[in-house]
Design a protein around this motif. Structure first.
Motif, PDB file in Angstrom:
ATOM      1  N   LYS A  63      13.568   5.919   9.136  1.00  0.00           N
ATOM      2  CA  LYS A  63      12.045   6.464   8.953  1.00  0.00           C
ATOM      3  C   LYS A  63      11.477   5.831   8.091  1.00  0.00           C
ATOM      4  CE  LYS A  63      11.847   9.914   6.145  1.00  0.00           C
ATOM      5  NZ  LYS A  63      12.122  11.318   5.535  1.00  0.00           N
ATOM      6  N   PRO A  64      10.293   5.226   8.234  1.00  0.00           N
ATOM      7  CA  PRO A  64       9.567   4.474   7.383  1.00  0.00           C
ATOM      8  C   PRO A  64       9.575   5.231   5.972  1.00  0.00           C
ATOM      9  CG  PRO A  64       8.440   4.242   9.441  1.00  0.00           C
ATOM     10  CD  PRO A  64       9.544   5.388   9.467  1.00  0.00           C
ATOM     11  N   VAL A  65       9.495   4.491   4.883  1.00  0.00           N
ATOM     12  CA  VAL A  65       9.454   5.005   3.504  1.00  0.00           C
ATOM     13  C   VAL A  65       8.456   6.006   3.205  1.00  0.00           C
ATOM     14  CG1 VAL A  65       9.344   4.368   0.850  1.00  0.00           C
ATOM     15  CG2 VAL A  65      10.755   3.086   2.776  1.00  0.00           C
ATOM     16  N   GLU A  66       7.207   5.710   3.813  1.00  0.00           N
ATOM     17  CA  GLU A  66       6.005   6.488   3.521  1.00  0.00           C
ATOM     18  C   GLU A  66       5.763   7.649   4.477  1.00  0.00           C
ATOM     19  OE1 GLU A  66       4.680   3.153   6.457  1.00  0.00           O
ATOM     20  OE2 GLU A  66       6.110   3.460   4.637  1.00  0.00           O
ATOM     21  N   PHE A  67       6.854   7.821   5.236  1.00  0.00           N
ATOM     22  CA  PHE A  67       6.676   8.901   6.312  1.00  0.00           C
ATOM     23  C   PHE A  67       7.489  10.055   5.908  1.00  0.00           C
ATOM     24  CE2 PHE A  67       5.646   7.099  10.643  1.00  0.00           C
ATOM     25  CZ  PHE A  67       4.602   6.306  10.238  1.00  0.00           C
ATOM     26  N   VAL A  68       7.080  11.387   6.400  1.00  0.00           N
ATOM     27  CA  VAL A  68       7.548  12.726   5.960  1.00  0.00           C
ATOM     28  C   VAL A  68       8.266  13.364   7.317  1.00  0.00           C
ATOM     29  CG1 VAL A  68       6.339  12.974   3.839  1.00  0.00           C
ATOM     30  CG2 VAL A  68       5.581  13.971   5.901  1.00  0.00           C
ATOM     31  N   GLU A 206       7.924  12.421  12.739  1.00  0.00           N
ATOM     32  CA  GLU A 206       7.819  11.984  11.365  1.00  0.00           C
ATOM     33  C   GLU A 206       6.415  11.324  11.425  1.00  0.00           C
ATOM     34  OE1 GLU A 206      12.506  10.191  11.092  1.00  0.00           O
ATOM     35  OE2 GLU A 206      10.993   9.008  11.606  1.00  0.00           O
ATOM     36  N   TYR A 207       5.750  11.267  10.105  1.00  0.00           N
ATOM     37  CA  TYR A 207       4.334  11.021  10.081  1.00  0.00           C
ATOM     38  C   TYR A 207       4.036  10.388   8.778  1.00  0.00           C
ATOM     39  CZ  TYR A 207       3.530  15.650   8.430  1.00  0.00           C
ATOM     40  OH  TYR A 207       3.766  16.872   7.672  1.00  0.00           O
ATOM     41  N   ASN A 208       2.901   9.852   8.483  1.00  0.00           N
ATOM     42  CA  ASN A 208       2.516   9.440   7.302  1.00  0.00           C
ATOM     43  C   ASN A 208       1.381  10.466   6.931  1.00  0.00           C
ATOM     44  OD1 ASN A 208       1.340   8.291   5.015  1.00  0.00           O
ATOM     45  ND2 ASN A 208       0.852   6.060   6.045  1.00  0.00           N
ATOM     46  N   GLU A 209       1.529  10.986   5.840  1.00  0.00           N
ATOM     47  CA  GLU A 209       0.841  12.211   5.493  1.00  0.00           C
ATOM     48  C   GLU A 209      -0.176  11.761   4.527  1.00  0.00           C
ATOM     49  OE1 GLU A 209       2.741  15.619   3.772  1.00  0.00           O
ATOM     50  OE2 GLU A 209       3.174  14.535   1.700  1.00  0.00           O
ATOM     51  N   ALA A 210      -0.376  10.495   3.880  1.00  0.00           N
ATOM     52  CA  ALA A 210      -1.320   9.818   2.991  1.00  0.00           C
ATOM     53  C   ALA A 210      -2.605  10.175   3.496  1.00  0.00           C
ATOM     54  CB  ALA A 210      -0.922   8.403   2.689  1.00  0.00           C
ATOM     55  N   ARG A 217      -1.378  19.492   3.844  1.00  0.00           N
ATOM     56  CA  ARG A 217      -0.142  18.898   3.779  1.00  0.00           C
ATOM     57  C   ARG A 217       0.854  20.025   3.885  1.00  0.00           C
ATOM     58  NH1 ARG A 217      -0.573  13.712  -0.510  1.00  0.00           N
ATOM     59  NH2 ARG A 217      -2.397  12.804   0.558  1.00  0.00           N
TER      60      ARG A 217
END
Length: 330
Positions: A63-68, A206-210, A217
Motif C-alpha cells: 500500500k502506498p504510504v499516502e493511501f488509507v 485503498e485510496y488517497n484521501e488527501a 473523510r
C-alpha cells in the motif's frame, strides 16, 4: 514479440484473477478473527487488518504510504436470480445502469476470456470505471481492474474485481480524480427459493484521501460512501423497482393501469433523470464542469459552475448551471 508479450500479460491476468477469487470467497465466508463486530442486530463488521495480512498475500503490491484503507462486508436478499445478476455485472453498460448513483462512467477495455461452453464461468475482462459519491467535495475514484466470474456450484456464482495497475501502465488520474486501488472485491451470489438470491458483498479499497474534504473523510473510511452496504442497498432497490415495473400482473378491470410498454418508458425516463442529477453533482470526466468567476452579487460561500448538456434522448441541448454550497448539497 508482441504476441509473446500479449500471452505473458494474459497469463499474469489469469494468475491475479485466480488469487483474487480465492481471497474474495474466503473473505465472504470467514468470521472472527478476520471480521470483528457485527452480531445479530446487524452491527457494522470491521476487518482485522493484522489477521488479514496473516491470511492473505498482498496480490497487488504494498500500500502506498499516502493511501488509507477501507474494508466492508454486507449480506442481503435480492429479488434477482444468480444468472441474471452475473450477466448484469459482466456487462459494463448494464452494470452502470444498475448502480447509477455510484458509477459515473465505465468501459470494457479488453476481453481476456469469454467463459466456458457459452457461459460466464471463467469469463475474465479488463475494465475501467469512475466511482462516485454524490458530492462535489469528493473526487471521482478512477480504477482500472480485472473482473473475473466463476461458478462454484449449481446456483452459486462469484464475481471479483482487482486492480491491475502493477501489470499495465495506465494514464494517471485527472486533477479532479482520486487515486484508488481495488483489492479483491465483489460478491458471492447463491440462488434462493422464489427467484431471490443471497448476495454477500465485500468491498476492499485503498485510496488517497488527501483530495477529499475533511468533512467527508470519516464517511468514506467507514464505508458509508462506497462500502458494501451501499452496493447491496442500491442493488436491492434497483431490483425491486425493476420487478414492479416489469410485472405483467395488470388487472383487466383496471383501465387506468399503465401498459408494459408505458412502464418501460417510465423506467427509461427515471434512469435519464437519475443520470442527469448524478452528473450534475459529481465531476466525472464525461460531464466536466467549468468554474466561473464569482459575481459580486453572490456570496463567498457559493460556487458557480456550468457545463454543456449532452444531446442524449430526452435531454435538450444547452447549458446548465449549478451553485452548490461547500457542504455539497443540491
Amino acid at each position: 514479440m508482441g504476441g509473446v508479450d500479449r500471452s505473458v500479460e494474459r497469463s499474469m491476468y489469469l494468475e491475479l484473477a485466480l488469487v483474487a477469487m480465492d481471497e474474495l470467497v474466503k473473505m465472504a465466508q470467514m468470521e472472527e478473527p478476520l471480521w470483528v463486530g457485527g452480531g445479530l442486530e446487524g452491527g457494522k463488521e470491521v476487518l482485522n487488518y493484522d489477521e488479514y495480512l496473516r491470511a492473505f498475500p498482498r496480490c497487488i503490491g504494498e500500500k502506498p504510504v499516502e493511501f488509507v484503507s477501507e474494508a466492508t462486508r454486507e449480506t442481503g436478499m435480492v429479488i434477482v436470480n444468480s444468472m441474471a445478476l452475473v450477466e448484469t455485472l459482466m456487462d459494463a453498460t448494464r452494470w452502470m445502469d444498475m448502480f447509477p448513483c455510484m458509477i459515473a462512467r465505465t468501459t470494457m477495455t479488453d476481453i481476456v476470456s469469454t467463459g466456458v461452453a457459452g457461459t460466464r464461468n471463467g469469463a475474465l475482462q479488463l475494465m475501467h470505471a469512475e466511482l462516485q459519491v454524490l458530492s462535489p467535495l469528493v473526487p471521482i475514484r478512477e480504477v482500472n481492474f480485472l473482473r473475473f466470474c466463476k461458478q462454484h456450484a449449481e446456483g452459486v456464482w462469484a464475481v471479483v474485481d482487482v486492480s491491475v495497475d502493477g501489470i499495465r501502465e495506465f494514464p494517471q488520474p485527472g486533477e479532479s480524480n482520486m487515486g484508488c486501488r481495488r483489492l479483491p472485491s465483489g460478491c458471492l451470489v447463491q440462488d434462493m427459493p422464489n427467484g431471490y438470491s443471497k448476495v454477500t458483498w465485500v468491498e476492499h479499497a485503498e485510496y488517497n484521501e488527501a483530495m477529499v474534504h475533511r468533512m467527508y473523510r470519516p464517511l468514506l473510511r467507514s464505508g458509508i460512501g462506497l462500502g458494501a452496504r451501499r452496493w447491496v442497498a442500491t442493488l436491492q432497490r434497483q431490483c425491486e423497482c425493476l420487478a414492479i415495473l416489469m410485472s405483467s400482473s395488470i388487472s383487466s378491470r383496471d383501465h387506468t393501469a399503465i401498459t408494459a410498454g408505458g412502464r418501460r418508458s417510465m423506467l427509461k425516463l427515471a434512469q435519464r433523470m437519475t443520470d442527469n442529477f448524478c452528473a450534475g453533482v459529481c465531476a466525472s470526466s464525461s460531464h466536466k464542469w467549468n468554474k466561473l468567476n464569482r459575481p459580486e452579487s453572490i456570496g463567498e460561500d457559493v460556487r458557480v459552475m456550468t457545463r454543456q448538456s449532452l444531446d442524449d434522448p430526452g435531454s435538450p441541448p444547452g447549458w446548465c448551471s449549478a451553485r452548490p454550497p461547500p457542504c455539497g448539497c443540491r
